[in-house]
Write a protein that holds these residues in place. Sequence first.
Motif, PDB file in Angstrom:
ATOM      1  N   ASP A 150       0.832  -1.209   0.000  1.00 47.58           N
ATOM      2  CA  ASP A 150       0.000   0.000   0.000  1.00 47.58           C
ATOM      3  C   ASP A 150       0.863   1.254   0.000  1.00 47.58           C
ATOM      4  O   ASP A 150       0.563   2.236  -0.683  1.00 47.58           O
ATOM      5  CB  ASP A 150      -0.922   0.011   1.223  1.00 47.58           C
ATOM      6  CG  ASP A 150      -2.012  -1.051   1.151  1.00 47.58           C
ATOM      7  OD1 ASP A 150      -1.975  -1.892   0.226  1.00 47.58           O
ATOM      8  OD2 ASP A 150      -2.900  -1.048   2.026  1.00 47.58           O
ATOM      9  N   ARG A 154       2.435   5.541  -3.614  1.00 52.73           N
ATOM     10  CA  ARG A 154       2.848   6.937  -3.783  1.00 52.73           C
ATOM     11  C   ARG A 154       3.992   7.056  -4.782  1.00 52.73           C
ATOM     12  O   ARG A 154       3.933   7.865  -5.720  1.00 52.73           O
ATOM     13  CB  ARG A 154       3.256   7.543  -2.440  1.00 52.73           C
ATOM     14  CG  ARG A 154       3.674   9.004  -2.532  1.00 52.73           C
ATOM     15  CD  ARG A 154       4.087   9.546  -1.173  1.00 52.73           C
ATOM     16  NE  ARG A 154       5.224   8.843  -0.618  1.00 52.73           N
ATOM     17  CZ  ARG A 154       6.495   9.106  -0.951  1.00 52.73           C
ATOM     18  NH1 ARG A 154       6.774  10.057  -1.832  1.00 52.73           N
ATOM     19  NH2 ARG A 154       7.477   8.424  -0.396  1.00 52.73           N
ATOM     20  N   ARG A 157       3.110   5.979  -8.373  1.00 57.67           N
ATOM     21  CA  ARG A 157       2.351   7.000  -9.105  1.00 57.67           C
ATOM     22  C   ARG A 157       3.226   8.219  -9.447  1.00 57.67           C
ATOM     23  O   ARG A 157       3.140   8.766 -10.548  1.00 57.67           O
ATOM     24  CB  ARG A 157       1.145   7.436  -8.274  1.00 57.67           C
ATOM     25  CG  ARG A 157       0.202   8.381  -9.013  1.00 57.67           C
ATOM     26  CD  ARG A 157      -0.903   8.886  -8.080  1.00 57.67           C
ATOM     27  NE  ARG A 157      -1.820   7.862  -7.663  1.00 57.67           N
ATOM     28  CZ  ARG A 157      -2.843   7.437  -8.400  1.00 57.67           C
ATOM     29  NH1 ARG A 157      -3.060   7.957  -9.602  1.00 57.67           N
ATOM     30  NH2 ARG A 157      -3.659   6.503  -7.931  1.00 57.67           N
ATOM     31  N   LEU A 282      -6.538  -1.455  -4.940  1.00 55.30           N
ATOM     32  CA  LEU A 282      -5.850  -0.427  -4.163  1.00 55.30           C
ATOM     33  C   LEU A 282      -5.841   0.901  -4.909  1.00 55.30           C
ATOM     34  O   LEU A 282      -6.156   1.957  -4.341  1.00 55.30           O
ATOM     35  CB  LEU A 282      -4.415  -0.886  -3.876  1.00 55.30           C
ATOM     36  CG  LEU A 282      -3.487   0.124  -3.178  1.00 55.30           C
ATOM     37  CD1 LEU A 282      -3.966   0.405  -1.776  1.00 55.30           C
ATOM     38  CD2 LEU A 282      -2.049  -0.417  -3.169  1.00 55.30           C
ATOM     39  N   ASN A 285      -9.426   2.358  -5.194  1.00 60.87           N
ATOM     40  CA  ASN A 285      -9.905   2.913  -3.929  1.00 60.87           C
ATOM     41  C   ASN A 285      -9.294   4.281  -3.678  1.00 60.87           C
ATOM     42  O   ASN A 285      -9.966   5.206  -3.190  1.00 60.87           O
ATOM     43  CB  ASN A 285      -9.591   1.957  -2.785  1.00 60.87           C
ATOM     44  CG  ASN A 285     -10.481   0.730  -2.787  1.00 60.87           C
ATOM     45  OD1 ASN A 285     -11.563   0.734  -3.370  1.00 60.87           O
ATOM     46  ND2 ASN A 285     -10.007  -0.332  -2.164  1.00 60.87           N
ATOM     47  N   GLN A 286      -7.993   4.447  -3.973  1.00 56.34           N
ATOM     48  CA  GLN A 286      -7.367   5.749  -3.771  1.00 56.34           C
ATOM     49  C   GLN A 286      -7.954   6.786  -4.715  1.00 56.34           C
ATOM     50  O   GLN A 286      -8.212   7.934  -4.320  1.00 56.34           O
ATOM     51  CB  GLN A 286      -5.857   5.671  -3.984  1.00 56.34           C
ATOM     52  CG  GLN A 286      -5.163   6.964  -3.564  1.00 56.34           C
ATOM     53  CD  GLN A 286      -3.758   7.103  -4.091  1.00 56.34           C
ATOM     54  OE1 GLN A 286      -3.539   7.092  -5.312  1.00 56.34           O
ATOM     55  NE2 GLN A 286      -2.796   7.228  -3.196  1.00 56.34           N
ATOM     56  N   GLU A 287      -8.182   6.390  -5.947  1.00 54.91           N
ATOM     57  CA  GLU A 287      -8.754   7.325  -6.916  1.00 54.91           C
ATOM     58  C   GLU A 287     -10.161   7.744  -6.497  1.00 54.91           C
ATOM     59  O   GLU A 287     -10.551   8.895  -6.688  1.00 54.91           O
ATOM     60  CB  GLU A 287      -8.751   6.704  -8.308  1.00 54.91           C
ATOM     61  CG  GLU A 287      -7.346   6.567  -8.882  1.00 54.91           C
ATOM     62  CD  GLU A 287      -7.319   5.803 -10.195  1.00 54.91           C
ATOM     63  OE1 GLU A 287      -8.346   5.160 -10.531  1.00 54.91           O
ATOM     64  OE2 GLU A 287      -6.291   5.826 -10.887  1.00 54.91           O
ATOM     65  N   GLU A 289     -11.216   7.933  -3.383  1.00 55.43           N
ATOM     66  CA  GLU A 289     -11.060   8.842  -2.238  1.00 55.43           C
ATOM     67  C   GLU A 289     -10.619  10.231  -2.703  1.00 55.43           C
ATOM     68  O   GLU A 289     -10.969  11.241  -2.075  1.00 55.43           O
ATOM     69  CB  GLU A 289     -10.034   8.277  -1.256  1.00 55.43           C
ATOM     70  CG  GLU A 289     -10.507   7.010  -0.545  1.00 55.43           C
ATOM     71  CD  GLU A 289      -9.415   6.355   0.259  1.00 55.43           C
ATOM     72  OE1 GLU A 289      -8.286   6.903   0.259  1.00 55.43           O
ATOM     73  OE2 GLU A 289      -9.664   5.314   0.896  1.00 55.43           O
ATOM     74  N   MET A 290      -9.846  10.294  -3.790  1.00 55.31           N
ATOM     75  CA  MET A 290      -9.345  11.571  -4.288  1.00 55.31           C
ATOM     76  C   MET A 290     -10.394  12.337  -5.096  1.00 55.31           C
ATOM     77  O   MET A 290     -10.262  13.540  -5.306  1.00 55.31           O
ATOM     78  CB  MET A 290      -8.101  11.335  -5.152  1.00 55.31           C
ATOM     79  CG  MET A 290      -6.894  10.810  -4.392  1.00 55.31           C
ATOM     80  SD  MET A 290      -5.558  10.254  -5.473  1.00 55.31           S
ATOM     81  CE  MET A 290      -5.175  11.740  -6.381  1.00 55.31           C
TER      82      MET A 290
END
Length: 291
Positions: A150, A154, A157, A282, A285-287, A289-290
């Motif tokens: 996880d 960062r 990306r 993963l 989910n981050q996208e 949240e953003m």
Amino acid sequence: MHIILGATGHIGSVLIRLLAERGEQVTGVTRNRDNVAQIEAAGATAAVVDVQDTDALRALFKKGTRLYLLNPPGNFTGDASADEKQSLSSILSALEDSSIEKIVAESTYGAQPGDQLGDLDVLYGMEQSLAMTQRYVTILRGSYYMSNFDMDLRTARSVGKIFTLFPVDFKIPMVAPADIAHFAADLLLEPKESTGLHYVTGPGDYTPHDVADAFGKALGNPVKAVTVERNKWKEFLMGAGFSETSAVSMMNMTDVTLEQNFEVAKTPKRGTTTLEDYIDNLVKNQEHEMA
């Protein structure tokens, strides 16, 4: 009633939902009051208890009959192993004179005694201590958690790289925490007399190169796995926030894995979540949240 330690973690959050869906009475333990709503939304009762508060934990254990024991990770910016040993001591003390009949405890591949071996030593000690309790005990030894990647999202990306202490072509047994939760749910629901040692891993073994490829596919851009040279491990870990003590433990655990200096399961339980599926979820989910 089932009592689940680490109820908002990668395993516990899935486990409380699975048990609640099967009509079981479940109490999820968290030390953060802000997590109460999340636990209740999964269909469980929330108990706000710090596992190092032995008296509060003892009072809770008197209300349940089955326990999922996940010893919380220590603070790697300090002495993580000392933190974990203190938490484990509190949990074991709280079990005394409790109504808990059956325990499913989360351990790890490679659990073994040794100086500055971090989780490997702490969880081996847990296994040995539980073997002497007057309770029915099942041990789950999970392989390398996919959730360890996880934190790599960062750099994958931002710079198209992930950094690893392993050679990029070194194969490692890996498992998605949610798959462990499914096995744990089944084991908690078995007759209390059903005990044993179970190894749990994913559908296949993967390399850091595979991890980079999975990130690249999910992100739509190439990602490269970069091996940190052995003589730079400590510098790299301390640069990531590890204390020197925790960095040495991590280095020693990595050496154990590289040397394959542990018992290998011939017929482990296998989950169904592939590395690609885990990384893809993963990223999504981050996208979300953003957005």
